[in-house]
Design a protein around this motif. Structure first.
Motif, PDB file in Angstrom:
ATOM      1  N   ALA A   1       0.836  -1.209   0.000  1.00 38.85           N
ATOM      2  CA  ALA A   1       0.000   0.000   0.000  1.00 38.85           C
ATOM      3  C   ALA A   1       0.866   1.253   0.000  1.00 38.85           C
ATOM      4  N   ALA A   2       1.995   1.216   0.723  1.00 35.81           N
ATOM      5  CA  ALA A   2       2.896   2.370   0.746  1.00 35.81           C
ATOM      6  C   ALA A   2       3.553   2.574  -0.615  1.00 35.81           C
ATOM      7  N   VAL A   3       3.940   1.481  -1.272  1.00 34.06           N
ATOM      8  CA  VAL A   3       4.527   1.580  -2.612  1.00 34.06           C
ATOM      9  C   VAL A   3       3.511   2.169  -3.589  1.00 34.06           C
TER      10      VAL A   3
ATOM     11  N   GLY B   1      -5.030   2.943  -0.177  1.00 38.20           N
ATOM     12  CA  GLY B   1      -6.256   3.316   0.520  1.00 38.20           C
ATOM     13  C   GLY B   1      -6.299   2.719   1.912  1.00 38.20           C
ATOM     14  N   PRO B   2      -7.270   3.136   2.748  1.00 37.17           N
ATOM     15  CA  PRO B   2      -7.334   2.676   4.143  1.00 37.17           C
ATOM     16  C   PRO B   2      -7.395   1.164   4.289  1.00 37.17           C
TER      17      PRO B   2
ATOM     18  N   GLN C   1     -13.183   7.448   1.759  1.00 40.63           N
ATOM     19  CA  GLN C   1     -11.869   7.203   1.189  1.00 40.63           C
ATOM     20  C   GLN C   1     -11.910   5.904   0.388  1.00 40.63           C
ATOM     21  N   PRO C   2     -11.708   5.971  -0.922  1.00 39.07           N
ATOM     22  CA  PRO C   2     -11.824   4.755  -1.731  1.00 39.07           C
ATOM     23  C   PRO C   2     -10.531   3.969  -1.738  1.00 39.07           C
TER      24      PRO C   2
ATOM     25  N   VAL D   1      -4.905  -4.126   5.550  1.00 40.90           N
ATOM     26  CA  VAL D   1      -4.539  -5.481   5.134  1.00 40.90           C
ATOM     27  C   VAL D   1      -3.034  -5.688   5.239  1.00 40.90           C
ATOM     28  N   ASP D   2      -2.271  -4.707   4.770  1.00 36.57           N
ATOM     29  CA  ASP D   2      -0.803  -4.824   4.830  1.00 36.57           C
ATOM     30  C   ASP D   2      -0.308  -4.817   6.271  1.00 36.57           C
TER      31      ASP D   2
END
Length: 709
Positions: free
Chosen positions: A50-52, A496-497, A421-422, A502-503
């Motif tokens: 998600a950060a990438v 996204g949130p 937030q999508p 999940v990560d």
């Protein structure tokens, strides 16, 4: 070595006290500025998917922070309101640092509440602003929005919510520490039999905390420090400093009563040599637990581990230096007996024994049924953990009176299609393949809407995928895995949130075995060095884990299910913060090991005095050790319980979770585990408690030359 330290501290006691006073004053003057240097820390490591994805999105199409306002209280079609909103909207558009304004009258967005009395305004800030610049622009935007001619105006957004969180954390810390320290002072004065004696542990706590704040202020110039970390570290510092002080004072009183003619220098040396060893081992054990946080590789946990390691080191330093110096200086003001049993009383003379000793005696009479019943009770408390739901805290963690939270809730509850937030999907392929991909995404179960972005470089596709249900709920989390697993011509990146959650969960699950291995191995080695036993450390770790699972079960029932929410003054949001079990595991494990070390050190000393192959010798050693140290543990548990309950008075739900969790963990540990399970299992095992490779369990070993405290 510790005896030499005790003599050195005695000779230089005034210099030691002055040095700590200087540190405390410096911490009081300069350490408070750490709150001005704290910042929000990304909970994900840099390499998380998600950060990438978010980094790639920021490079392609950066977005700024948003300020959201809900205008309520009058008909949205009233001419006066339309004119007022229009005038303010154009004024905001002309502000430096504002990228875009969306409202129901001057832009294409029409966001009106179901009852027709509220409208929504969204202001996007320039993505190039620094955090401080963005806050200054957000404040100017808020001031302008509040001039709209409407009865009720709420202004919020993630940026303002983060600031509210930091400010609330400071207020909660001030209230919690003040209430807790006053209550603890009263308790200690009553238990120790005098005001001066009662203030000695608090002096150590103040020294440890102010020194930690001073150190964090310096580190904040180099590394990120979270305001949440400062709160939690303060809790740990007070608890450990009080615990170590009580142990040192108790041992000094015992040594003084056993040998009234001994010089004060020798009494101080004996105290540091015996109780000081328990303090040192305990500090190392808690530090080992904190090192486990680094294994998770997450910036937020690493920052907390850094702060925790600092406060543990300083609390241990106060226990080994400041407390002996204070005791040697004020020894005449420390009563001989106070509320604790007089030294020299045997286990049979339990008319004045503490509650822990009485529980232990009961457990030793019926070890099998007591161990079974206590373990079954803890397992029953653990059952709610099977339905635990963990998420990242959001604006709902703020108090109900928070403007940012009220804005969020009004948007979600009053508008038919509230903005959420999508999940943002990014893929790089030829245009035809991207069109096919996004058509497939739109047909996936759990997808509410798909909005494909335009104006991107050729071969790059970005779509905002709106999940059905909460933005980070279970359905959205399943959708993340579905999107990432699509058979696409190129890897599908998801931000996204829900993707972050999940990560975060996956990272914790993957690194948990390593963290457990570090903590269990380190504490096992330390307990082996203390007891020279293999069985005792293994049993101690298992009992601590049982305490933690029971505590987490209670937290699920309280904060996820809402049992007792009204009494504790919060509104449940259906989950626990993802960091709560990790912090609770480390801090509760550390404090539980603290009490374990106190008791085992004295039990080992009693065993060395009377060891034999006789089971009764083991039982007598266990009961004698608990009788001698139990009152220290009980008082320490009461004190730290008050400290943690003081933080329940705060407004942040995440801090309440830690406060309640630690109070429950301490209560269960001192009563059920240390009072019942520990003596019952040690009675059942008998001489096998002291088994180690190369030593026959039935053969008594020679006593060690140096007793432990």
């Amino acid at each position: 070595m510790l005896a030499a330290l005790g003599r050195s501290v005695y000779r230089r006691r005034l210099a030691v006290i002055v040095a700590w006073v200087v540190v405390a004053l410096a911490g009081a003057v300069f350490g408070g500025s750490v709150y001005d240097r704290t910042r929000s820390i990304d909970p994900l490591p840099a390499g998380a998917p998600a950060a990438v994805a978010q980094d790639r999105l920021d490079a392609l199409s950066p977005e700024g922070d948003r300020v959201v306002a809900v205008i309520s209280g009058r008909d949205v079609n009233a001419i006066e309101l339309i004119n007022s909103v229009t005038r303010i909207a154009f004024e905001i558009r002309d502000m430096a640092g504002v990228a875009a304004v969306e409202d129901s009258y001057t832009s294409g967005m029409r966001q009106i509440s179901r009852d027709g009395t509220s409208s929504l305004i969204t202001v996007e800030l320039d993505p190039g602003l620094s955090d401080d610049e963005a806050l200054r622009v957000a404040d100017r935007v808020r001031e302008a929005l509040l001039r709209i001619d409407a009865p009720d105006i709420l202004v919020g957004g993630e940026l303002l919510a983060e600031r509210e969180f930091g400010e609330q954390a400071v207020r909660d810390a001030a209230v919690g520490e003040s209430v807790a320290l006053v209550c603890v002072a009263i308790l200690l004065a009553l238990v120790l039999g005098g005001l001066v004696a009662g203030l000695l542990p608090l002096a150590a706590a103040v020294g440890a905390i102010t020194a930690t704040l001073l150190a964090l202020t310096g580190l904040a110039r180099l590394l990120p420090v979270s305001e949440y970390a400062v709160n939690v570290v303060t809790l740990l510092g007070i608890g450990l400093a009080v615990d170590y002080s009580l142990l040192m004072i108790a041992r000094f009183r015992e040594e003084r009563a056993a040998d009234p003619r001994a010089p004060l220098a020798e009494l101080t040396a004996r105290t540091v040599a015996t109780a000081g060893r328990a303090v040192l081992v305990s500090g190392l054990a808690v530090t080992a637990a904190l090192v486990g946080l680094f294994a998770f590789g997450e910036p937020l946990l690493a920052a907390m581990a850094m702060g925790g390691a600092l406060v543990v080191a300083l609390a241990t330093a106060t226990g080994l230096t400041l407390v002996p110096a204070l005791v040697a200086t004020a020894h005449r003001r420390i009563p001989a007996a106070g509320g604790w049993p007089r030294p020299g009383r045997g286990p049979a003379q339990r008319d004045g024994a503490g509650a822990l000793a009485r529980l232990a005696a009961f457990a030793q009479r019926r070890p099998g049924p007591v161990a079974l019943a206590a373990a079954a009770g803890l397992l029953a408390l653990s059952v709610p953990l099977l339905s635990a739901e963990f998420r990242n805290s959001d604006v709902r963690a703020l108090p109900a009176a928070s403007e940012a939270r009220q804005t969020y809730e009004k948007v979600q509850n009053d508008f038919a299609d509230p903005p959420k937030q999508p999940l943002t999907v990014l893929a790089e392929a030829d245009p035809a393949a991207l069109t096919t991909l996004f058509d497939r995404v739109e047909q996936l179960p759990g997808v509410s809407d798909v909005f494909v972005r335009t104006g991107l470089p050729p071969g790059v596709g970005v779509a905002d995928v709106v999940p059905a249900g909460p933005a980070d709920g279970p359905e959205a989390q399943r959708l993340v895995d579905t999107l990432r697993g699509l058979d696409a011509p190129a890897p599908v990146l998801v931000a996204g949130p829900a993707a972050e959650l999940v990560d975060g969960k996956r990272s914790v699950a993957e690194r948990l075995p390593l963290a457990l291995a570090i903590i269990v191995l380190a504490t096992g080695v330390l307990l082996f060095a203390l007891t020279r036993s293999v069985v005792v450390p293994v049993k101690a770790v298992l009992l601590n884990l049982l305490t933690l699972t029971a505590t987490m079960g209670v937290l699920v029932a309280v904060f996820q299910w809402g049992w007792g929410a009204g009494l504790l003054g919060f509104e449940p949001w259906g989950a626990l913060d993802l960091t709560t079990p990790l912090l609770l595991f480390v801090f509760a494990f550390g404090l539980s090991m603290d009490y374990e070390v106190f008791l085992l050190a004295r039990i080992k000393e009693e065993w060395d005095r009377r060891r034999s192959a006789d089971r009764a010798a083991n039982d007598r050693a266990v009961l004698a050790g608990i009788t001698a140290t139990g009152p220290v543990v009980t008082t320490a548990a009461l004190a730290i319980g008050i400290v943690f309950l003081g933080f329940v008075l705060g407004e942040l739900v995440a801090v309440k979770e830690i406060g309640v969790g630690m109070a429950v963990a301490v209560l269960l540990d001192v009563t059920v585990v240390r009072g019942l399970l520990l003596p019952a299992t040690m009675s059942l095992l008998g001489r096998w408690n002291w088994w180690r490779p190369g030593a026959a369990a039935a053969e008594p070993a020679a006593p060690e030359a140096v007793p432990v405290g």
